[in-house]
Write an enzyme that holds these catalytic residues in place. Structure first.
Site, short mmCIF file in Angstrom:
data_model
loop_
_atom_site.label_atom_id
_atom_site.label_comp_id
_atom_site.label_asym_id
_atom_site.label_seq_id
_atom_site.Cartn_x
_atom_site.Cartn_y
_atom_site.Cartn_z
N LYS A 1 0.85 -1.20 0.00
CA LYS A 1 0.00 0.00 0.00
C LYS A 1 0.88 1.26 0.00
O LYS A 1 2.06 1.18 0.35
CB LYS A 1 -0.92 -0.01 1.22
CG LYS A 1 -0.19 0.14 2.54
CD LYS A 1 -1.15 0.16 3.73
CE LYS A 1 -0.43 0.37 5.02
NZ LYS A 1 -0.81 -0.59 6.07
N TYR B 1 18.69 30.31 8.60
CA TYR B 1 17.64 31.17 9.19
C TYR B 1 17.69 31.19 10.71
O TYR B 1 17.89 30.14 11.33
CB TYR B 1 16.25 30.66 8.79
CG TYR B 1 15.91 30.84 7.33
CD1 TYR B 1 15.70 32.10 6.79
CD2 TYR B 1 15.78 29.73 6.51
CE1 TYR B 1 15.37 32.24 5.44
CE2 TYR B 1 15.44 29.85 5.17
CZ TYR B 1 15.24 31.12 4.65
OH TYR B 1 14.91 31.26 3.33
#
Ligand SMILES: *Cc1c(COP(=O)(O)O)cnc(C)c1O
Length: 382
Positions: free
Chosen positions: A36, A272
């Site tokens: 799956k 950042y």
């Protein structure tokens, strides 16, 4: 379907998946291949083909649509859909593509009756095969033990629908501290099987997942649904039962190129927010991977990658498509890192190799999610 705009490469070792299948099938007898969600990110069709060559005959997908895709790729095995039919097109696709759906509620059963009535494809000789899904403790989907008498009477009146399996799913098979709950589920499931068989419905039972295969041989019944173990993860990693799955081999390796290497003076920051400052004169390498590539931002200042077989730490914040790593120790050891070198976010050479369990730990999740997410990137096969 793959993220199209990046430099990450996901390499899938199909031989490892074959090895894992042989091992799980030998332990359990009739392992279904759970593929799956694009084979947990490893690629639906290539994985299914490799496993078919290895002797797998039953393939377990999530949606009916995935089952259709698998059938259209030429798969001749049994295809089971765990979610079962949800949309009108799902109901229409089952018969022509010979997909065995999990059926876990009355609404689905009624609509399946309508579907076989509307189609001439299902006959008592060539019925629509289904797997009856039972909730024995997971409390997501499924009929319950007291539903069996009514199920038997509904099914007796509809010879064009044939229940060939009864299925349930274990909530705690991979938690050695929680095996009493496995036992409770096992007893309810056995009662379901007994009731169905006494009612004349001869079903194959399946309840075991990978952990059930490895640890609970009494729960093997006629089939087992092997998922995470196929992709090389030991569901008991880090527990006292670790030895049960020690010979499984990971099959996914993820790398990205170094795109810049430069010195950073002591005290300078990177990325950042200036969250990391070089503790001494350092060298950082910038790797072309970030959260847009499903490389979790939770790895900011956390964990590392494997470069030249060494572990180097992630420093500063993970950005959208770039991540900095501190390669000072590599430089000190005389290994110069060059633009174009590959940094392994997952895998790589020992001793710096990154395991799926480590990566999952850094992300605060499980290996299943690591594979599904990183597997969204472009893949190559070995
Ligand atoms: C995903 C899934 C499996 C496979 O479980 P693993 O722990 O990956 O072996 C089995 N059964 C059902 C219903 C599932 O959803």
């Amino acid at each position: 379907m793959a993220i199209p705009y990046n430099k990450l490469r996901v390499r899938i070792d199909l031989d490892a998946i074959r090895h894992n299948y042989r091992l799980l099938n030998a332990r359990s007898g009739n392992a279904f291949a759970v593929i799956k969600a694009d084979a947990y990110g490893h690629g639906l069709i290539p994985v299914a083909r490799a496993l078919a060559e290895e002797g797998a005959r039953t393939f377990v997908v999530g949606t009916v649509g995935e089952g259709v895709q698998l059938r259209e790729s030429g798969c001749r095995g049994r295809i089971i859909s765990l979610l079962g039919p949800l949309d009108p097109e799902d109901y229409e696709a089952l018969l022509p593509h010979r997909i065995i759906p999990f059926v876990g509620n009355w609404e689905q059963l009624t609509r399946l009756q309508d579907a076989v009535e509307a189609s001439s494809a299902a006959t008592p000789e060539q019925p629509l095969e289904i797997s009856l899904k039972f909730d024995t403790g997971m409390a997501r989907l499924g009929f319950h033990l007291p539903d069996v008498p009514r199920l038997l009477s509904v099914l007796a009146r509809e010879p064009r629908i044939r229940p060939v399996m009864a299925s349930s799913h274990l909530a705690t098979a991979d938690e050695p501290g929680n095996w009493a709950f496995v036992q409770e589920q096992a007893e309810i499931f056995q009662a379901v099987l007994d009731a169905l068989r006494q009612g004349g419905v001869d079903v194959e039972g399946n309840i075991a997942n990978t952990a059930g295969i490895l640890a609970h041989s009494a729960l093997h019944h006629q089939g087992q649904r092997a998922g995470i173990g196929l992709y090389g993860c030991n569901p008991f990693a880090g527990t006292e039962q670790e030895a049960l799955g020690h010979d499984l081999r990971p099959a996914m390796e993820v790398s990205a190129p170094v795109v810049e290497v430069h010195p950073l003076a002591a005290g300078q920051s990177v990325s950042y927010g200036c969250t990391w400052h070089a503790p001494r004169d350092s060298v950082v390498a910038i790797v072309a991977a970030g959260y847009a590539d499903a490389y979790s931002r939770s790895q900011s200042n956390h964990g590392g990658v494997c470069l030249h077989g060494r572990r180097v730490p992630v420093v500063g914040r993970v950005c959208m498509q770039l991540t900095a790593v501190d390669v000072t120790e590599l430089a000190d050891a005389g290994k110069s890192v060059q633009v174009g070198d590959r940094a392994y976010l997952l895998g790589g050479r020992a001793p710096g190799r990154v395991t799926p369990e480590e990566l999952a730990g850094w992300w605060g999740t499980i290996t299943y999610e690591v594979f599904c997410l990183l597997g969204l990137n472009p893949k190559e096969y070995r």
